[in-house]
Design an enzyme around this catalytic site. Structure first.
Site, PDB file in Angstrom:
ATOM      1  N   HIS A   3      59.809  11.773  87.246  1.00 38.62           N
ATOM      2  CA  HIS A   3      60.229  13.165  87.036  1.00 38.62           C
ATOM      3  C   HIS A   3      61.628  13.331  87.569  1.00 38.62           C
ATOM      4  O   HIS A   3      61.989  12.737  88.580  1.00 38.62           O
ATOM      5  CB  HIS A   3      59.262  14.133  87.720  1.00 38.62           C
ATOM      6  N   MET A   4      62.384  14.143  86.893  1.00 40.93           N
ATOM      7  CA  MET A   4      63.757  14.412  87.328  1.00 40.93           C
ATOM      8  C   MET A   4      63.825  15.825  87.880  1.00 40.93           C
ATOM      9  O   MET A   4      63.477  16.787  87.199  1.00 40.93           O
ATOM     10  CB  MET A   4      64.722  14.249  86.149  1.00 40.93           C
ATOM     11  N   HIS A   5      64.238  15.922  89.133  1.00 36.23           N
ATOM     12  CA  HIS A   5      64.478  17.229  89.732  1.00 36.23           C
ATOM     13  C   HIS A   5      65.810  17.757  89.211  1.00 36.23           C
ATOM     14  O   HIS A   5      66.799  17.018  89.164  1.00 36.23           O
ATOM     15  CB  HIS A   5      64.574  17.113  91.256  1.00 36.23           C
ATOM     16  N   ASN A  25      63.344  10.455  92.447  1.00 34.58           N
ATOM     17  CA  ASN A  25      62.875   9.675  93.589  1.00 34.58           C
ATOM     18  C   ASN A  25      61.969   8.560  93.101  1.00 34.58           C
ATOM     19  O   ASN A  25      61.135   8.768  92.214  1.00 34.58           O
ATOM     20  CB  ASN A  25      62.110  10.576  94.564  1.00 34.58           C
ATOM     21  N   ASP A  27      59.391  23.514  89.753  1.00 31.72           N
ATOM     22  CA  ASP A  27      58.720  22.826  90.864  1.00 31.72           C
ATOM     23  C   ASP A  27      57.902  23.850  91.634  1.00 31.72           C
ATOM     24  O   ASP A  27      58.349  24.967  91.898  1.00 31.72           O
ATOM     25  CB  ASP A  27      59.763  22.151  91.781  1.00 31.72           C
ATOM     26  N   ILE A  28      56.694  23.453  92.008  1.00 30.41           N
ATOM     27  CA  ILE A  28      55.771  24.360  92.690  1.00 30.41           C
ATOM     28  C   ILE A  28      56.260  24.706  94.107  1.00 30.41           C
ATOM     29  O   ILE A  28      55.910  25.749  94.654  1.00 30.41           O
ATOM     30  CB  ILE A  28      54.356  23.740  92.712  1.00 30.41           C
ATOM     31  N   GLU A  50      56.562  11.296  95.731  1.00 35.78           N
ATOM     32  CA  GLU A  50      55.218  11.826  96.018  1.00 35.78           C
ATOM     33  C   GLU A  50      54.319  11.729  94.801  1.00 35.78           C
ATOM     34  O   GLU A  50      53.128  11.446  94.921  1.00 35.78           O
ATOM     35  CB  GLU A  50      55.302  13.312  96.406  1.00 35.78           C
ATOM     36  N   VAL A  51      54.862  12.019  93.640  1.00 36.17           N
ATOM     37  CA  VAL A  51      54.070  12.002  92.407  1.00 36.17           C
ATOM     38  C   VAL A  51      54.522  10.798  91.579  1.00 36.17           C
ATOM     39  O   VAL A  51      55.694  10.714  91.181  1.00 36.17           O
ATOM     40  CB  VAL A  51      54.254  13.308  91.609  1.00 36.17           C
TER      41      VAL A  51
HETATM   42  P1  AMP Z   1      58.829  13.644  94.467  1.00 33.84           P
HETATM   43  O1  AMP Z   1      57.724  12.788  93.919  1.00 33.84           O
HETATM   44  O2  AMP Z   1      58.991  13.500  95.945  1.00 33.84           O
HETATM   45  O3  AMP Z   1      60.134  13.447  93.748  1.00 33.84           O
HETATM   46  O4  AMP Z   1      58.461  15.154  94.248  1.00 33.84           O
HETATM   47  C1  AMP Z   1      57.325  15.626  93.596  1.00 33.84           C
HETATM   48  C2  AMP Z   1      57.528  17.093  93.348  1.00 33.84           C
HETATM   49  O5  AMP Z   1      56.493  17.574  92.513  1.00 33.84           O
HETATM   50  C3  AMP Z   1      57.546  17.956  94.606  1.00 33.84           C
HETATM   51  O6  AMP Z   1      58.792  18.640  94.697  1.00 33.84           O
HETATM   52  C4  AMP Z   1      56.377  18.919  94.377  1.00 33.84           C
HETATM   53  O7  AMP Z   1      56.641  20.215  94.867  1.00 33.84           O
HETATM   54  C5  AMP Z   1      56.221  18.905  92.876  1.00 33.84           C
HETATM   55  N1  AMP Z   1      54.895  19.227  92.366  1.00 33.84           N
HETATM   56  C6  AMP Z   1      53.721  18.657  92.724  1.00 33.84           C
HETATM   57  N2  AMP Z   1      52.705  19.202  92.030  1.00 33.84           N
HETATM   58  C7  AMP Z   1      53.249  20.110  91.194  1.00 33.84           C
HETATM   59  C8  AMP Z   1      52.726  20.996  90.208  1.00 33.84           C
HETATM   60  N3  AMP Z   1      51.409  21.070  89.941  1.00 33.84           N
HETATM   61  N4  AMP Z   1      53.587  21.812  89.551  1.00 33.84           N
HETATM   62  C9  AMP Z   1      54.908  21.753  89.805  1.00 33.84           C
HETATM   63  N5  AMP Z   1      55.469  20.925  90.728  1.00 33.84           N
HETATM   64  C10 AMP Z   1      54.653  20.130  91.405  1.00 33.84           C
END
Ligand code: AMP
Ligand code: ZN
Length: 127
Positions: A105-107, A92, A36-37, A100-101
């Site tokens: 995606h799985m953290h 999420n 994660d960035i 957010e994205v």
């Molecule tokens: P969420 O959608 O809230 O579960 O989290 C989206 C995650 O994607 C956040 O923790 C961001 O830091 C991460 N993120 C967004 N863009 C990038 C990227 N280019 N590379 C790696 N992680 C990213």
């Protein structure tokens, strides 16, 4: 507002296609994993399906191999990243889930120290 089903601008699709660089720690036919960035723990990886799925609301039986693979590789990747004594996975979804994205995606979050409580209480219990 951008329609999350339109995939041309999806940042994680771009990573999956190699159009945006990411430090891939794992890749197979179904999934990719990368850090994660904005890490929120010493170990913080994201595991994504290569196919665009906006949220788990949009998941179907056809996505089972990719979704299953995300879980199947999480332990191995957590251990390899230094979280061999426990880790947490979070997916999420949508507004309430603070997604957010809009590409599933799985953290994968890990220590070495224990993580905080799973959720901060943000509601009042009804009596
Ligand atoms: P969420 O959608 O809230 O579960 O989290 C989206 C995650 O994607 C956040 O923790 C961001 O830091 C991460 N993120 C967004 N863009 C990038 C990227 N280019 N590379 C790696 N992680 C990213
Ligand atoms: Zn996507």
């Amino acid at each position: 507002m951008t329609d999350p089903r339109i995939t041309t601008d999806c940042i994680f699709c771009k990573i999956a296609r190699g159009e945006i660089p990411a430090k891939k720690v794992y890749e197979d036919g179904e999934v990719i994993a990368f850090p994660d960035i904005r890490p929120q723990a010493p170990v913080h990886l994201l595991i994504i399906p290569k196919v665009h799925i906006a949220t788990l609301y949009d998941a179907t039986a056809a996505h089972q191999p990719a979704l299953g693979k995300m879980l199947a590789v999480a332990g191995k990747l957590a251990r390899e990243a230094g979280a061999g004594d426990g880790f947490r996975t979070i997916i999420n979804n949508g507004r309430v889930g603070h997604q957010e994205v809009y590409h599933v995606h799985m953290h994968v979050l890990g220590g070495p120290e224990p993580l905080g409580p799973m959720l901060q209480r943000s509601f009042s219990a009804r009596k």
